[in-house]
Design a protein around this motif. Structure first.
Motif, PDB file in Angstrom:
ATOM      1  N   LEU A  11      68.705 -93.150  55.446  1.00 54.15           N
ATOM      2  CA  LEU A  11      67.257 -92.947  55.506  1.00 54.15           C
ATOM      3  C   LEU A  11      66.856 -91.944  54.432  1.00 54.15           C
ATOM      4  N   PRO A  12      65.648 -92.047  53.916  1.00 50.73           N
ATOM      5  CA  PRO A  12      65.203 -91.058  52.924  1.00 50.73           C
ATOM      6  C   PRO A  12      65.318 -89.637  53.473  1.00 50.73           C
ATOM      7  N   GLY A  13      65.891 -88.759  52.693  1.00 51.87           N
ATOM      8  CA  GLY A  13      66.050 -87.359  53.088  1.00 51.87           C
ATOM      9  C   GLY A  13      67.233 -87.079  53.991  1.00 51.87           C
ATOM     10  N   GLU A  14      67.987 -88.110  54.390  1.00 51.54           N
ATOM     11  CA  GLU A  14      69.115 -87.940  55.302  1.00 51.54           C
ATOM     12  C   GLU A  14      70.455 -88.284  54.656  1.00 51.54           C
ATOM     13  N   LYS A  15      70.448 -88.481  53.343  1.00 51.58           N
ATOM     14  CA  LYS A  15      71.661 -88.926  52.654  1.00 51.58           C
ATOM     15  C   LYS A  15      72.466 -87.776  52.060  1.00 51.58           C
ATOM     16  N   GLY A  16      71.907 -86.591  52.035  1.00 50.25           N
ATOM     17  CA  GLY A  16      72.616 -85.451  51.473  1.00 50.25           C
ATOM     18  C   GLY A  16      72.605 -85.460  49.955  1.00 50.25           C
ATOM     19  N   ASP A  17      73.186 -84.419  49.378  1.00 50.83           N
ATOM     20  CA  ASP A  17      73.235 -84.271  47.928  1.00 50.83           C
ATOM     21  C   ASP A  17      74.678 -84.199  47.465  1.00 50.83           C
ATOM     22  N   TRP A  18      74.922 -84.751  46.282  1.00 47.84           N
ATOM     23  CA  TRP A  18      76.240 -84.669  45.662  1.00 47.84           C
ATOM     24  C   TRP A  18      76.312 -83.378  44.861  1.00 47.84           C
ATOM     25  N   VAL A  19      77.293 -82.558  45.197  1.00 43.77           N
ATOM     26  CA  VAL A  19      77.434 -81.239  44.589  1.00 43.77           C
ATOM     27  C   VAL A  19      78.779 -81.167  43.868  1.00 43.77           C
ATOM     28  N   LEU A  20      78.752 -80.632  42.655  1.00 39.83           N
ATOM     29  CA  LEU A  20      79.992 -80.414  41.900  1.00 39.83           C
ATOM     30  C   LEU A  20      80.785 -79.308  42.577  1.00 39.83           C
ATOM     31  N   VAL A  21      82.008 -79.624  43.013  1.00 41.84           N
ATOM     32  CA  VAL A  21      82.811 -78.626  43.715  1.00 41.84           C
ATOM     33  C   VAL A  21      84.152 -78.361  43.045  1.00 41.84           C
ATOM     34  N   LYS A  22      84.602 -79.263  42.145  1.00 36.88           N
ATOM     35  CA  LYS A  22      85.911 -79.064  41.482  1.00 36.88           C
ATOM     36  C   LYS A  22      85.843 -79.592  40.062  1.00 36.88           C
ATOM     37  N   LYS A  23      86.627 -78.950  39.190  1.00 34.97           N
ATOM     38  CA  LYS A  23      86.781 -79.406  37.809  1.00 34.97           C
ATOM     39  C   LYS A  23      88.258 -79.560  37.520  1.00 34.97           C
ATOM     40  N   PHE A  24      88.591 -80.712  36.947  1.00 39.78           N
ATOM     41  CA  PHE A  24      89.981 -81.007  36.589  1.00 39.78           C
ATOM     42  C   PHE A  24      90.052 -81.212  35.080  1.00 39.78           C
ATOM     43  N   ARG A  25      90.507 -80.206  34.383  1.00 41.46           N
ATOM     44  CA  ARG A  25      90.507 -80.236  32.908  1.00 41.46           C
ATOM     45  C   ARG A  25      91.726 -80.976  32.376  1.00 41.46           C
ATOM     46  N   TYR A  26      91.525 -81.599  31.192  1.00 40.57           N
ATOM     47  CA  TYR A  26      92.632 -82.256  30.491  1.00 40.57           C
ATOM     48  C   TYR A  26      92.596 -81.942  29.024  1.00 40.57           C
TER      49      TYR A  26
END
Length: 114
Positions: free
Chosen positions: A99-114
């Motif tokens: 539902l609109p407003g109930e899907k949450g947000d995608w947040v950057l939580v980890k970085k994997f460097r190469y």
């Protein structure tokens, strides 16, 4: 290569959430057309009129489908030479709703460097 593998391992530790969603009108019509191909006849032919009426009746029903959604995903950013790991807390804690407003947000939580 190691960053990709590390990000995939991190992603595999995620939560998977199953939920039901109602199909939208165009999804119902598309599903009906896939399961019931349109007859080869002139538009005004009774066979076409009957098919259109059955499609409209099908689309007016409440039709749901079960979906699985993951709480984590990885995205490659070659310009930064890293994979970023994103997480959605609403999916993770099981309160996600389609539902609109109930899907949450995608947040950057980890970085994997190469």
């Amino acid at each position: 290569m190691h960053a990709d593998q590390a990000c995939n391992e991190w992603m595999s530790e995620e939560n998977l959430l199953s939920y039901e969603r109602e199909l939208l009108g165009f999804e119902k019509r598309t599903k009906f057309e896939a399961e019931n191909p349109r007859p080869d006849a002139a538009y005004w032919d009774d066979e076409i009129i009957d098919w259109e009426n059955r499609k409209a009746a099908y689309a007016s029903q409440s039709i749901t489908e079960r979906k699985d959604i993951r709480s984590r995903y990885c995205m490659d950013h070659p310009e930064l030479k890293q994979f970023n790991g994103y997480e959605n807390e609403v999916i993770k804690n099981g309160t996600y709703q389609d539902l609109p407003g109930e899907k949450g947000d995608w947040v950057l939580v980890k970085k994997f460097r190469y």
